[in-house]
Design a protein around this motif. Structure first.
Motif, PDB file in Angstrom:
ATOM      1  N   LYS A   1       0.831  -1.199   0.000  1.00 56.28           N
ATOM      2  CA  LYS A   1       0.000   0.000   0.000  1.00 56.28           C
ATOM      3  C   LYS A   1       0.871   1.256   0.000  1.00 56.28           C
ATOM      4  CE  LYS A   1      -3.724   2.356   2.464  1.00 56.28           C
ATOM      5  NZ  LYS A   1      -4.647   2.358   3.618  1.00 56.28           N
TER       6      LYS A   1
ATOM      7  N   GLU B   1      -0.179   2.481   5.862  1.00 55.88           N
ATOM      8  CA  GLU B   1      -0.190   1.026   5.854  1.00 55.88           C
ATOM      9  C   GLU B   1       0.120   0.503   7.253  1.00 55.88           C
ATOM     10  OE1 GLU B   1       1.802  -2.674   3.323  1.00 55.88           O
ATOM     11  OE2 GLU B   1       2.556  -0.628   3.077  1.00 55.88           O
TER      12      GLU B   1
ATOM     13  N   ASN C   1      -5.528  -2.725   4.013  1.00 53.59           N
ATOM     14  CA  ASN C   1      -4.273  -2.775   3.247  1.00 53.59           C
ATOM     15  C   ASN C   1      -4.388  -3.511   1.917  1.00 53.59           C
ATOM     16  OD1 ASN C   1      -2.854  -1.430   5.314  1.00 53.59           O
ATOM     17  ND2 ASN C   1      -2.451  -3.340   6.391  1.00 53.59           N
TER      18      ASN C   1
END
Length: 503
Positions: free
Chosen positions: A354, A391, A454
């Motif tokens: 991410k 993230e 995520n």
């Protein structure tokens, strides 16, 4: 005197016969159909029946589909972007091949009922996690056999070419269910390299398209430089009864003949398919349902073949399910787990985390999916917040949304189960909005859409733009009319209505 003796002998013989019949009945009831005895064994002080159940499940992991097939070293593997190596995760098995005779280790009951799970590696599944999943999901195993059956006007060759993973218990993985014509099979390898878990792929192969379909399968299994396709991808083939191929090759024969890898992949040599020559519409929802019905696992991700998942999504998701934290353990409504989708520039590498994706979004190298085609179709609740949120080390539910308000025509792609509504098989890909009917049912049934923090899907590189197509627009108009006049009244009768739900 003699009469009394005869009566005594007669009575004794009756008792003996009854005893023999009871013994035979007890013996037969104590054996399963596949020859595994349910024998209570008292190990580690466990209650005998529970231990027998666990022993049965663990021994099933070692069953081969036949005498020559083996199970990969690990069903799930981690993805190492830096070295491009795939390393085994921690899987709850002591067996390295399907024919292994290693002893079965039965974990203690404490590991199943404990409130806390000590998850050391989010990218792997521990024995304790798998046992917790088994207890939480309470799912059933599904058959993994080749079957030919009819589905409406279509013939389906289910499990036409099976993956080598062998037995897959319903709780131990997620199946990526997808579909294609053979000309899209170049996406199989990049997809499975990132998924690293079972893939159920339905291929539409009418008429002469079956030959390049079979050769494409052979190329993918023999010529990609690794065993990932062999290990994880199961291919199903289907075609209309109006377009049955002239010959249907036997997989047992062609799989034993190595493909000539000096030849180009059949799917890159496509000029004109049989489907295009005959002006056939692509039965997208038949394909989706065929792939989904064939999945062996409780959790499934019905998606398109050009959408590549973020690596390690499977173990991270299952670890999240095993933890069973809020809102998973508080919501009483049915739920699915939507995944955010993006497109990237044709010249960039598909992001693996991410954090990498966020950097590409800032540099305009990535955009939300279909931003220039149909932005409202994939406008996910709290999308902006998702893209800016950092993230995390664990998979979690980022937000619980609904398919209402400005998201009323949202077409989410999500991790769900076999209990979720099917796709309407009367709708074609060319007619667009082919997932809207399913979305309406999910809304009426008051599903929670638990968006994952995520996880993401990336479309095959290349930004898409809307282009006008008069021929397709005519098909879209006909399909929209059919949905409005026929399908919508049907769904309202079958499932009812709910404020805010629409198609």
């Amino acid at each position: 005197m003699m009469g009394n003796r005869r009566n005594l002998v007669f009575r004794v013989s009756i008792v003996i016969n009854i005893a023999v019949l009871l013994y035979a009945a007890m013996h037969l009831s104590g054996t399963t159909s596949n020859g595994i005895d349910w024998v209570p064994v008292n190990v580690d002080g466990q209650e005998p029946a529970r231990n027998a159940e666990l022993r049965y499940l663990y021994e099933r992991r070692a069953e081969p589909r036949n005498e020559t097939e083996t199970r990969p070293d690990a069903l799930l593997k981690t993805y190492d972007e830096s070295t491009s190596q795939k390393t085994p995760s921690t899987v709850a098995t002591t067996n390295k091949t399907a024919s292994s005779t290693a002893s079965v280790v039965v974990p203690s009951e404490l590991e199943i009922t404990s409130d806390g799970l000590d998850i050391v590696d989010e990218n792997a599944l521990s024995e304790a996690t798998l046992l917790r999943l088994r207890s939480l999901l309470n799912c059933n195993e599904r058959e993994f056999l080749p079957v030919t059956y009819q589905r409406g006007e279509f013939w389906v060759l289910k499990n036409y070419v099976r993956a080598d993973h062998g037995v897959v218990l319903c709780h131990e993985s997620i199946t990526y269910t997808t579909h294609a014509g053979y000309e899209f099979l170049d996406n199989v390898l990049p997809l499975v390299e990132r998924w690293m878990a079972p893939v159920s792929l339905a291929i539409h192969a009418p008429g002469a398209d079956l030959t390049p379909t079979v050769n494409s399968i052979r190329y993918l299994r023999d010529c990609t430089g690794n065993d990932l396709v062999r290990s994880f991808v199961t291919f199903h083939v289907f075609f209309s009864h109006k377009h049955i191929p002239s010959t249907i090759p036997d997989p047992e024969s062609f799989l034993n003949t190595p493909y000539n890898c000096s030849n180009s992949a059949p799917y890159v040599l496509t000029n004109s398919t049989y489907m295009k020559q005959k002006s056939l519409l692509y039965p997208v929802n038949v394909a989706r349902n065929v792939a989904r019905d064939s999945a062996l696992t409780h959790f499934i991700l019905p998606s398109d073949i050009e959408l590549y998942p973020s690596p390690n999504l499977v173990p991270r998701f299952l670890n999240m399910i095993a933890r069973n934290s809020k809102p998973l353990n508080t919501s009483t409504r049915p739920r699915v787990f939507p995944i955010s989708i993006f497109e990237v520039d044709a010249k960039v590498k598909v992001p693996s985390t991410k954090t990498e994706l966020q950097d590409m979004l800032k540099k305009k190298k990535a955009i939300p999916f279909h931003k220039f085609v149909c932005p409202t179709c994939h406008n996910i609740p709290q999308a902006q917040q998702w893209m800016t949120a950092a993230e995390t080390t664990q998979m979690e539910v980022f937000h619980v949304g609904k398919r209402k308000g400005k998201f009323v025509i949202w077409e989410p792609i999500f991790i769900g189960t076999h209990q979720d509504p099917y796709y309407d098989e009367r709708l074609s890909w060319e007619g667009k909005k082919d997932k809207m009917t399913q979305g309406y049912i999910l809304c009426v049934k008051d599903y929670d859409f638990m968006i994952l923090n995520n996880a993401f899907l990336i479309h095959k590189p290349g930004i898409k733009y809307y282009t006008k197509n008069a021929k397709r627009d005519a098909i879209v108009a006909r399909q929209n009319h059919f949905v409005k006049q026929v399908i919508t009244p049907e769904l309202k009768k079958l499932f009812g209505t709910r404020d805010g739900c629409a198609m």
